[in-house]
Motif scaffolding. Structure first.
Motif, short mmCIF file in Angstrom:
data_model
loop_
_atom_site.label_atom_id
_atom_site.label_comp_id
_atom_site.label_asym_id
_atom_site.label_seq_id
_atom_site.Cartn_x
_atom_site.Cartn_y
_atom_site.Cartn_z
N ASP A 117 0.82 -1.20 0.00
CA ASP A 117 0.00 0.00 0.00
C ASP A 117 0.86 1.26 0.00
OD1 ASP A 117 -2.70 1.16 0.13
OD2 ASP A 117 -2.03 1.91 2.08
N GLU A 118 1.92 1.23 0.77
CA GLU A 118 2.83 2.38 0.83
C GLU A 118 3.46 2.63 -0.53
OE1 GLU A 118 4.77 5.47 3.09
OE2 GLU A 118 2.96 4.28 3.38
N ILE A 119 3.87 1.56 -1.22
CA ILE A 119 4.45 1.70 -2.56
C ILE A 119 3.43 2.30 -3.51
CG2 ILE A 119 5.27 0.38 -4.56
CD1 ILE A 119 6.68 -1.48 -2.49
N ASP A 120 2.18 1.82 -3.44
CA ASP A 120 1.12 2.38 -4.30
C ASP A 120 0.93 3.87 -4.07
OD1 ASP A 120 0.73 -0.14 -5.34
OD2 ASP A 120 -1.11 -0.54 -4.18
N VAL A 121 0.94 4.27 -2.79
CA VAL A 121 0.78 5.69 -2.45
C VAL A 121 1.95 6.50 -3.00
CG1 VAL A 121 0.79 7.34 -0.52
CG2 VAL A 121 -0.67 5.30 -0.43
N LEU A 122 3.15 6.00 -2.83
CA LEU A 122 4.33 6.72 -3.33
C LEU A 122 4.32 6.83 -4.85
CD1 LEU A 122 7.07 5.27 -0.97
CD2 LEU A 122 6.13 7.59 -0.94
N GLU A 123 3.93 5.74 -5.53
CA GLU A 123 3.86 5.78 -7.00
C GLU A 123 2.84 6.80 -7.46
OE1 GLU A 123 3.08 1.70 -8.00
OE2 GLU A 123 5.22 1.24 -8.21
N ARG A 127 3.59 10.18 -9.73
CA ARG A 127 2.89 10.48 -10.97
C ARG A 127 2.27 11.88 -10.94
NH1 ARG A 127 1.26 4.98 -10.66
NH2 ARG A 127 -0.67 5.58 -9.65
N GLU A 128 1.92 12.37 -9.77
CA GLU A 128 1.30 13.67 -9.65
C GLU A 128 2.30 14.82 -9.62
OE1 GLU A 128 -1.19 13.38 -6.21
OE2 GLU A 128 -2.66 12.11 -7.23
N LEU A 129 3.58 14.51 -9.53
CA LEU A 129 4.62 15.54 -9.54
C LEU A 129 4.67 16.22 -10.91
CD1 LEU A 129 7.57 13.77 -7.69
CD2 LEU A 129 6.18 15.66 -6.82
#
Length: 131
Positions: A117-123, A127-129
């Motif tokens: 879940d943490e990896i999904d949040v970071l990805e 992408r939003e950067l």
């Protein structure tokens, strides 16, 4: 301001330090066992065994340290449905008896879910950067 916490080893109140991850984890599991936690449980005896398994782990255990680290600010552990609404309530269901192998597997699965879940949040944040 004095911070008051409960020492889970002997129930003694301590002053001046924050509650540890392990203490928070045990408190949440115990609330579930008592029936007023985040989720209902299907096998209270199995969850009680898991609580004792976690209680016996040293605070320096790598899995506990990783869970503490993955949760910093994101809720990837405490608010993860795959952990709290799927794994914890069903732990031990359908088994005649649970042992330390099942407890280790549950803790490992909780860690895997939280990290995923943490990896999904970071990805998603990456992408939003702006490009």
């Amino acid at each position: 301001m004095t911070v008051r916490t409960l020492d889970v080893r002997n129930g003694a109140e301590e002053r001046g330090c924050a509650v540890s991850f392990k203490a928070e984890f045990l408190a949440e599991l115990e609330d579930c066992l008592r029936g007023y936690g985040a989720v209902p449980v299907s096998n209270p005896d199995a969850l009680a065994l898991f609580i004792e398994f976690v209680r016996a782990l040293p605070a320096s255990d790598q899995r506990l340290r990783c869970l503490e680290g993955v949760d910093q600010g994101s809720g990837s552990f405490w608010n993860n449905p795959a952990v709290w609404w799927e794994q914890v309530p069903r732990f031990g269901a359908g088994l005649p008896r649970c042992g330390s192998a099942e407890c280790r597997k549950l803790l490992d699965d909780m860690l895997d879910e939280a990290i995923s879940d943490e990896i999904d949040v970071l990805e998603m944040e990456i992408r939003e950067l702006p490009s």
